[in-house]
Design a protein around this motif. Structure first.
Motif, mmCIF file in Angstrom:
data_model
loop_
_atom_site.group_PDB
_atom_site.id
_atom_site.type_symbol
_atom_site.label_atom_id
_atom_site.label_comp_id
_atom_site.label_asym_id
_atom_site.label_seq_id
_atom_site.Cartn_x
_atom_site.Cartn_y
_atom_site.Cartn_z
ATOM 1 N N VAL A 78 0.840 -1.199 0.000
ATOM 2 C CA VAL A 78 0.000 0.000 0.000
ATOM 3 C C VAL A 78 0.882 1.260 0.000
ATOM 4 O O VAL A 78 0.628 2.205 -0.745
ATOM 5 C CB VAL A 78 -0.939 -0.002 1.233
ATOM 6 N N TRP A 79 1.929 1.249 0.826
ATOM 7 C CA TRP A 79 2.818 2.397 0.887
ATOM 8 C C TRP A 79 3.662 2.520 -0.377
ATOM 9 O O TRP A 79 4.033 3.640 -0.761
ATOM 10 C CB TRP A 79 3.714 2.323 2.122
ATOM 11 N N GLN A 80 3.957 1.422 -1.043
ATOM 12 C CA GLN A 80 4.670 1.486 -2.319
ATOM 13 C C GLN A 80 3.843 2.259 -3.335
ATOM 14 O O GLN A 80 4.338 3.185 -4.003
ATOM 15 C CB GLN A 80 4.965 0.082 -2.843
ATOM 16 N N PHE A 81 2.588 1.870 -3.457
ATOM 17 C CA PHE A 81 1.695 2.550 -4.397
ATOM 18 C C PHE A 81 1.494 4.012 -4.002
ATOM 19 O O PHE A 81 1.527 4.913 -4.856
ATOM 20 C CB PHE A 81 0.343 1.820 -4.463
ATOM 21 N N ALA A 82 1.288 4.254 -2.694
ATOM 22 C CA ALA A 82 1.030 5.619 -2.228
ATOM 23 C C ALA A 82 2.230 6.526 -2.469
ATOM 24 O O ALA A 82 2.070 7.674 -2.911
ATOM 25 C CB ALA A 82 0.673 5.600 -0.747
ATOM 26 N N LEU A 83 3.422 6.019 -2.206
ATOM 27 C CA LEU A 83 4.614 6.848 -2.407
ATOM 28 C C LEU A 83 4.877 7.152 -3.871
ATOM 29 O O LEU A 83 5.237 8.277 -4.223
ATOM 30 C CB LEU A 83 5.838 6.164 -1.794
ATOM 31 N N ILE A 84 4.702 6.158 -4.733
ATOM 32 C CA ILE A 84 4.897 6.408 -6.165
ATOM 33 C C ILE A 84 3.900 7.441 -6.663
ATOM 34 O O ILE A 84 4.269 8.383 -7.383
ATOM 35 C CB ILE A 84 4.803 5.091 -6.964
ATOM 36 N N ALA A 85 2.641 7.297 -6.261
ATOM 37 C CA ALA A 85 1.616 8.247 -6.689
ATOM 38 C C ALA A 85 1.894 9.647 -6.133
ATOM 39 O O ALA A 85 1.796 10.647 -6.846
ATOM 40 C CB ALA A 85 0.239 7.763 -6.246
ATOM 41 N N MET A 86 2.251 9.703 -4.852
ATOM 42 C CA MET A 86 2.470 11.002 -4.214
ATOM 43 C C MET A 86 3.695 11.718 -4.786
ATOM 44 O O MET A 86 3.631 12.914 -5.103
ATOM 45 C CB MET A 86 2.631 10.810 -2.704
ATOM 46 N N TYR A 87 4.789 11.000 -4.951
ATOM 47 C CA TYR A 87 5.990 11.645 -5.495
ATOM 48 C C TYR A 87 5.812 12.038 -6.957
ATOM 49 O O TYR A 87 6.317 13.073 -7.392
ATOM 50 C CB TYR A 87 7.214 10.750 -5.323
ATOM 51 N N SER A 88 5.103 11.232 -7.731
ATOM 52 C CA SER A 88 4.827 11.603 -9.126
ATOM 53 C C SER A 88 3.970 12.862 -9.183
ATOM 54 O O SER A 88 4.237 13.775 -9.977
ATOM 55 C CB SER A 88 4.118 10.461 -9.851
ATOM 56 N N PHE A 89 2.942 12.898 -8.344
ATOM 57 C CA PHE A 89 2.070 14.072 -8.298
ATOM 58 C C PHE A 89 2.847 15.309 -7.849
ATOM 59 O O PHE A 89 2.684 16.397 -8.404
ATOM 60 C CB PHE A 89 0.885 13.799 -7.360
ATOM 61 N N MET A 90 3.718 15.148 -6.852
ATOM 62 C CA MET A 90 4.503 16.282 -6.361
ATOM 63 C C MET A 90 5.474 16.798 -7.423
ATOM 64 O O MET A 90 5.685 18.018 -7.537
ATOM 65 C CB MET A 90 5.272 15.885 -5.095
ATOM 66 N N ALA A 91 6.064 15.903 -8.205
ATOM 67 C CA ALA A 91 7.009 16.328 -9.241
ATOM 68 C C ALA A 91 6.303 17.126 -10.340
ATOM 69 O O ALA A 91 6.791 18.177 -10.780
ATOM 70 C CB ALA A 91 7.727 15.114 -9.826
ATOM 71 N N VAL A 92 5.137 16.629 -10.777
ATOM 72 C CA VAL A 92 4.373 17.348 -11.805
ATOM 73 C C VAL A 92 3.876 18.678 -11.251
ATOM 74 O O VAL A 92 3.938 19.719 -11.923
ATOM 75 C CB VAL A 92 3.207 16.474 -12.315
ATOM 76 N N LEU A 93 3.407 18.647 -10.027
ATOM 77 C CA LEU A 93 2.903 19.861 -9.382
ATOM 78 C C LEU A 93 4.008 20.897 -9.209
ATOM 79 O O LEU A 93 3.773 22.101 -9.371
ATOM 80 C CB LEU A 93 2.307 19.494 -8.021
ATOM 81 N N GLU A 94 5.212 20.444 -8.920
ATOM 82 C CA GLU A 94 6.340 21.364 -8.742
ATOM 83 C C GLU A 94 6.667 22.094 -10.045
ATOM 84 O O GLU A 94 6.932 23.297 -10.044
ATOM 85 C CB GLU A 94 7.562 20.588 -8.235
ATOM 86 N N VAL A 95 6.618 21.387 -11.154
ATOM 87 C CA VAL A 95 6.890 22.023 -12.450
ATOM 88 C C VAL A 95 5.826 23.077 -12.759
ATOM 89 O O VAL A 95 6.152 24.216 -13.144
ATOM 90 C CB VAL A 95 6.944 20.957 -13.573
ATOM 91 N N ILE A 96 4.568 22.733 -12.571
ATOM 92 C CA ILE A 96 3.476 23.677 -12.841
ATOM 93 C C ILE A 96 3.558 24.874 -11.900
ATOM 94 O O ILE A 96 3.409 26.031 -12.306
ATOM 95 C CB ILE A 96 2.113 22.964 -12.714
ATOM 96 N N ARG A 97 3.814 24.601 -10.639
ATOM 97 C CA ARG A 97 3.888 25.646 -9.617
ATOM 98 C C ARG A 97 5.008 26.638 -9.914
ATOM 99 O O ARG A 97 4.813 27.860 -9.858
ATOM 100 C CB ARG A 97 4.111 24.969 -8.267
ATOM 101 N N LEU A 98 6.177 26.129 -10.266
ATOM 102 C CA LEU A 98 7.305 27.021 -10.560
ATOM 103 C C LEU A 98 7.070 27.826 -11.836
ATOM 104 O O LEU A 98 7.450 28.993 -11.924
ATOM 105 C CB LEU A 98 8.604 26.229 -10.647
ATOM 106 N N PHE A 99 6.442 27.215 -12.826
ATOM 107 C CA PHE A 99 6.120 27.951 -14.048
ATOM 108 C C PHE A 99 5.157 29.096 -13.750
ATOM 109 O O PHE A 99 5.345 30.225 -14.221
ATOM 110 C CB PHE A 99 5.515 27.015 -15.102
ATOM 111 N N LEU A 100 4.112 28.807 -12.969
ATOM 112 C CA LEU A 100 3.150 29.856 -12.626
ATOM 113 C C LEU A 100 3.808 30.961 -11.792
ATOM 114 O O LEU A 100 3.511 32.143 -11.970
ATOM 115 C CB LEU A 100 1.962 29.265 -11.865
ATOM 116 N N GLY A 101 4.708 30.579 -10.906
ATOM 117 C CA GLY A 101 5.398 31.576 -10.099
ATOM 118 C C GLY A 101 6.284 32.482 -10.935
ATOM 119 O O GLY A 101 6.285 33.697 -10.765
ATOM 120 N N TYR A 102 7.039 31.869 -11.840
ATOM 121 C CA TYR A 102 7.905 32.663 -12.725
ATOM 122 C C TYR A 102 7.082 33.608 -13.590
ATOM 123 O O TYR A 102 7.352 34.813 -13.642
ATOM 124 C CB TYR A 102 8.724 31.733 -13.625
ATOM 125 N N SER A 103 6.085 33.079 -14.276
ATOM 126 C CA SER A 103 5.314 33.931 -15.197
ATOM 127 C C SER A 103 4.487 34.967 -14.440
ATOM 128 O O SER A 103 4.346 36.097 -14.896
ATOM 129 C CB SER A 103 4.424 33.077 -16.100
#
Length: 191
Positions: A78-103
């Motif tokens: 369960v934690w394997q699935f949760a960590l993969i999902a959470m870290y993937s979501f955080m990585a995508v979110l970080e890219v979007i967040r930084l782009f919005l902050g810069y622009s």
């Protein structure tokens, strides 16, 4: 010693300033409003944080991937699935967040900066707090250290982002009043 012409000019200037002092104050106020309305509103501290965060995020992602591969076999399914999902979501979110902050900050756009601030506050900050604080995830020391650095970046970006958003929206209101309502409208710049 002053010449008679200079004395006459000074006397006339003093007399007109005394008689028509309101006109000079109104013109000065209009000039100040125009200067304030067209001054840059980008936040330098926020931009510096975003700049360093852009360079730190790939290091964070690589470190998290390496640490996840090291501890993956020791985790429950369960934690394997949760960590993969959470870290993937955080990585995508970080890219979007930084782009919005810069622009949002560099182009002085309120919607992008507000989106950056909301993503930081509502999603990225709580997810990083979960990663750092949850003992079931078996956080490695390297993983904890890079997550704490990212958490520090995000916390400071939330603080400076709010201040930048407030200043930028105030300046946008002032620009609107000057451009669309005319110069006769009094605009309050109270904080």
């Amino acid at each position: 010693m002053d010449t008679p012409t200079e004395l006459t000019k000074r006397a006339l200037t003093t007399l007109t300033d005394k008689m028509f002092q309101n006109h000079r104050e109104v013109e000065l106020c209009k000039r100040e409003k125009r200067l304030v309305a067209y001054a840059l509103a980008s936040s330098l501290p926020l931009q510096m944080l975003l700049y360093f965060n852009v360079y730190f995020s790939p290091c964070w992602a690589v470190t998290i991937a390496v640490c996840l591969s090291i501890k993956f076999a020791d985790l429950d399914i369960v934690w394997q699935f949760a960590l993969i999902a959470m870290y993937s979501f955080m990585a995508v979110l970080e890219v979007i967040r930084l782009f919005l902050g810069y622009s949002g900050n560099l182009q002085e756009r309120v919607p992008e900066l507000a989106g950056f601030w909301l993503l930081s506050t509502v999603l990225q900050l709580p997810l990083n707090l979960i990663v750092v604080a949850l003992p079931q995830l078996r956080i490695l020391p390297l993983e904890r250290s890079v997550s704490l650095v990212l958490l520090t970046f995000i916390t400071l970006e939330v603080v400076f982002g709010f201040a930048a958003l407030k200043a930028l929206s105030r300046q946008q209101v002032l620009r609107f009043h000057i451009e669309h309502m005319g110069d006769g409208v009094e605009v309050s710049m109270a904080k």
